[in-house]
Design an enzyme around this catalytic site. Structure first.
Site, PDB file in Angstrom:
ATOM      1  N   PRO A  81      45.416  34.120  32.183  1.00  0.00           N
ATOM      2  CA  PRO A  81      44.227  33.860  31.295  1.00  0.00           C
ATOM      3  C   PRO A  81      43.141  34.519  31.808  1.00  0.00           C
ATOM      4  O   PRO A  81      42.122  34.257  31.219  1.00  0.00           O
ATOM      5  CB  PRO A  81      44.496  32.105  31.378  1.00  0.00           C
ATOM      6  CG  PRO A  81      44.805  31.914  32.981  1.00  0.00           C
ATOM      7  CD  PRO A  81      45.995  32.817  33.066  1.00  0.00           C
ATOM      8  N   GLY A  82      43.021  35.193  33.042  1.00  0.00           N
ATOM      9  CA  GLY A  82      41.885  35.971  33.156  1.00  0.00           C
ATOM     10  C   GLY A  82      40.978  35.469  34.610  1.00  0.00           C
ATOM     11  O   GLY A  82      40.066  36.215  34.445  1.00  0.00           O
ATOM     12  N   GLY A  83      41.551  34.767  35.001  1.00  0.00           N
ATOM     13  CA  GLY A  83      40.801  34.186  36.284  1.00  0.00           C
ATOM     14  C   GLY A  83      40.362  35.389  37.269  1.00  0.00           C
ATOM     15  O   GLY A  83      39.404  35.651  37.698  1.00  0.00           O
ATOM     16  N   LYS A  84      41.466  36.428  37.559  1.00  0.00           N
ATOM     17  CA  LYS A  84      41.262  37.381  38.400  1.00  0.00           C
ATOM     18  C   LYS A  84      40.544  38.567  37.489  1.00  0.00           C
ATOM     19  O   LYS A  84      39.589  39.218  38.188  1.00  0.00           O
ATOM     20  CB  LYS A  84      42.706  37.810  38.808  1.00  0.00           C
ATOM     21  CG  LYS A  84      43.200  36.800  39.915  1.00  0.00           C
ATOM     22  CD  LYS A  84      44.440  37.045  40.537  1.00  0.00           C
ATOM     23  CE  LYS A  84      44.887  35.946  41.118  1.00  0.00           C
ATOM     24  NZ  LYS A  84      45.586  34.874  40.187  1.00  0.00           N
ATOM     25  N   ASP A 144      49.551  41.005  39.284  1.00  0.00           N
ATOM     26  CA  ASP A 144      49.496  39.465  39.890  1.00  0.00           C
ATOM     27  C   ASP A 144      50.756  38.791  38.889  1.00  0.00           C
ATOM     28  O   ASP A 144      50.370  38.416  37.898  1.00  0.00           O
ATOM     29  CB  ASP A 144      48.222  38.791  39.276  1.00  0.00           C
ATOM     30  CG  ASP A 144      48.266  37.474  39.951  1.00  0.00           C
ATOM     31  OD1 ASP A 144      48.714  37.174  40.851  1.00  0.00           O
ATOM     32  OD2 ASP A 144      47.514  36.255  38.926  1.00  0.00           O
ATOM     33  N   CYS A 195      52.420  33.501  43.252  1.00  0.00           N
ATOM     34  CA  CYS A 195      52.227  32.368  43.767  1.00  0.00           C
ATOM     35  C   CYS A 195      53.488  31.437  44.072  1.00  0.00           C
ATOM     36  O   CYS A 195      53.378  30.175  43.991  1.00  0.00           O
ATOM     37  CB  CYS A 195      51.381  31.549  42.936  1.00  0.00           C
ATOM     38  SG  CYS A 195      51.997  31.411  41.220  1.00  0.00           S
TER      39      CYS A 195
HETATM   40  C1  SAM Z   1      50.468  34.602  37.414  1.00  0.00           C
HETATM   41  S1  SAM Z   1      50.277  34.852  35.556  1.00  0.00           S
HETATM   42  C2  SAM Z   1      48.645  36.041  35.714  1.00  0.00           C
HETATM   43  C3  SAM Z   1      47.599  35.004  36.035  1.00  0.00           C
HETATM   44  C4  SAM Z   1      46.248  36.120  36.090  1.00  0.00           C
HETATM   45  N1  SAM Z   1      46.306  37.077  36.943  1.00  0.00           N
HETATM   46  C5  SAM Z   1      45.049  35.280  36.449  1.00  0.00           C
HETATM   47  O1  SAM Z   1      44.479  35.391  37.425  1.00  0.00           O
HETATM   48  O2  SAM Z   1      44.503  34.287  35.402  1.00  0.00           O
HETATM   49  C6  SAM Z   1      51.350  36.146  35.234  1.00  0.00           C
HETATM   50  C7  SAM Z   1      51.260  36.870  33.654  1.00  0.00           C
HETATM   51  O3  SAM Z   1      52.197  37.871  33.682  1.00  0.00           O
HETATM   52  C8  SAM Z   1      52.516  38.040  32.155  1.00  0.00           C
HETATM   53  N2  SAM Z   1      53.597  38.474  32.045  1.00  0.00           N
HETATM   54  C9  SAM Z   1      54.892  38.487  32.178  1.00  0.00           C
HETATM   55  N3  SAM Z   1      55.767  39.481  32.032  1.00  0.00           N
HETATM   56  C10 SAM Z   1      54.789  40.536  31.871  1.00  0.00           C
HETATM   57  C11 SAM Z   1      54.924  41.992  31.567  1.00  0.00           C
HETATM   58  N4  SAM Z   1      56.296  42.464  31.403  1.00  0.00           N
HETATM   59  N5  SAM Z   1      53.854  42.701  31.341  1.00  0.00           N
HETATM   60  C12 SAM Z   1      52.919  42.374  31.452  1.00  0.00           C
HETATM   61  N6  SAM Z   1      52.451  40.897  31.824  1.00  0.00           N
HETATM   62  C13 SAM Z   1      53.523  40.318  31.762  1.00  0.00           C
HETATM   63  C14 SAM Z   1      52.503  36.505  31.793  1.00  0.00           C
HETATM   64  O4  SAM Z   1      52.171  36.405  30.393  1.00  0.00           O
HETATM   65  C15 SAM Z   1      51.332  35.954  32.728  1.00  0.00           C
HETATM   66  O5  SAM Z   1      50.321  35.688  31.916  1.00  0.00           O
END
Ligand code: SAM
Length: 264
Positions: A81-84, A144, A195
């Site tokens: 959701p965009g924290g990083k 991430d 994580c």
């Molecule tokens: C750990 S979360 C990211 C958290 C985010 N970086 C933050 O800091 O708020 C992983 C994200 O990877 C996305 N995701 C899963 N498979 C993916 C793909 N093949 N390509 C791009 N994003 C993907 C998911 O929808 C999810 O939002």
């Protein structure tokens, strides 16, 4: 919570201490503050104005290691959701180019809302990161990755993730890292983070990337207390410099789990 320097007022630290009892500044990152669990930091006007982002302390580590600079182009490949994304924008002062991508259309709205609230000037895209193709390469790429989230499982008192899930995710994680290797400038850097604790999703993925792409492991510059990586697991040896990997667990920060590798 992480102070958002794009929106925080000059007297932010004092106002924060007026608003919350027992705020403690993190000792490895001056922008990170710890609050007692009972507090509800998402319910304040300061939060609504985007002066801070509520997150686990450990979640601030990957961008610290990516170390994006003003003027650089940055791709956040799995951004919702965009924290990083918000942390990258604050580090670059919105000077440079920032593309925040996520494959989930549902999660894209939270990415856009958080970017708007925190003033992060990010172009958002909704693509499968494995097939992401841009006109240009980027100076920095953050992967991430989606993972089994064993940090959250620990907090909920659940056991380790099913190894079959980890191995399935490891294939996706490797493909995302392989895409990052294609998308980064020859002089740029990629940070891979999860994580989770599982070596299948961490060391094994990085090991394969070193073997099969042009990426090389680099020493991370961070003051966060951490363990280094594993040299092997369940009979599988990893052919990498495990001392360059970062593993943060709850015993380090009394926060979540984070694994990071900086690759160049
Ligand atoms: C750990 S979360 C990211 C958290 C985010 N970086 C933050 O800091 O708020 C992983 C994200 O990877 C996305 N995701 C899963 N498979 C993916 C793909 N093949 N390509 C791009 N994003 C993907 C998911 O929808 C999810 O939002």
């Amino acid at each position: 919570m992480r102070r958002n320097d794009l929106k925080a007022s000059d007297d932010f630290d004092g106002r924060l201490r007026n608003r919350f009892d027992d705020v403690e500044q993190s000792d490895w990152n001056p922008r990170v503050f710890r609050l007692p669990e009972a507090e509800k930091p998402g319910n304040t006007y300061m939060h609504w104005r985007g002066e801070y982002y509520v997150q686990e302390e450990s979640a601030a580590v990957p961008v610290d290691i990516l170390n994006p600079q003003p003027g650089e182009s940055v791709l956040d490949l799995c951004a919702a959701p965009g924290g990083k994304t918000s942390q990258i924008a604050a580090r670059t002062g919105n000077r440079g180019e920032l593309v925040a991508n996520d494959s989930s259309r549902n999660r894209l709205s939270s990415l856009q809302v958080n970017s708007y609230r925190t003033g992060a000037a990010a172009a958002t895209t909704c693509r499968d990161g494995r097939d992401f193709a841009g006109r240009d390469r980027f100076d920095k790429v953050l992967v991430d990755a989606p993972c089994t989230g064993e940090g959250d499982r620990l907090r909920r008192g659940e056991g380790a993730a099913d190894p079959e899930n980890s191995e399935g995710l490891a294939r996706l994680q490797y493909r995302l890292l392989e895409a990052a290797a294609r998308l980064v400038n020859p002089s740029g850097a990629v940070v891979y983070s999860t994580c989770t604790l599982s070596p299948h999703e961490n060391e094994a993925v990085v090991d394969r990337a070193i073997e099969e792409t042009e990426l090389e492991l680099a020493a991370p510059e961070t003051r966060v207390p951490h363990d280094t990586g594993l040299e092997g697991f369940e009979g599988q040896g990893f052919d990498l410099e495990a001392g360059k990997l970062v593993r943060v667990t709850p015993r380090h920060l009394d926060s979540g789990v984070i694994f990071c590798a900086r690759l160049e």
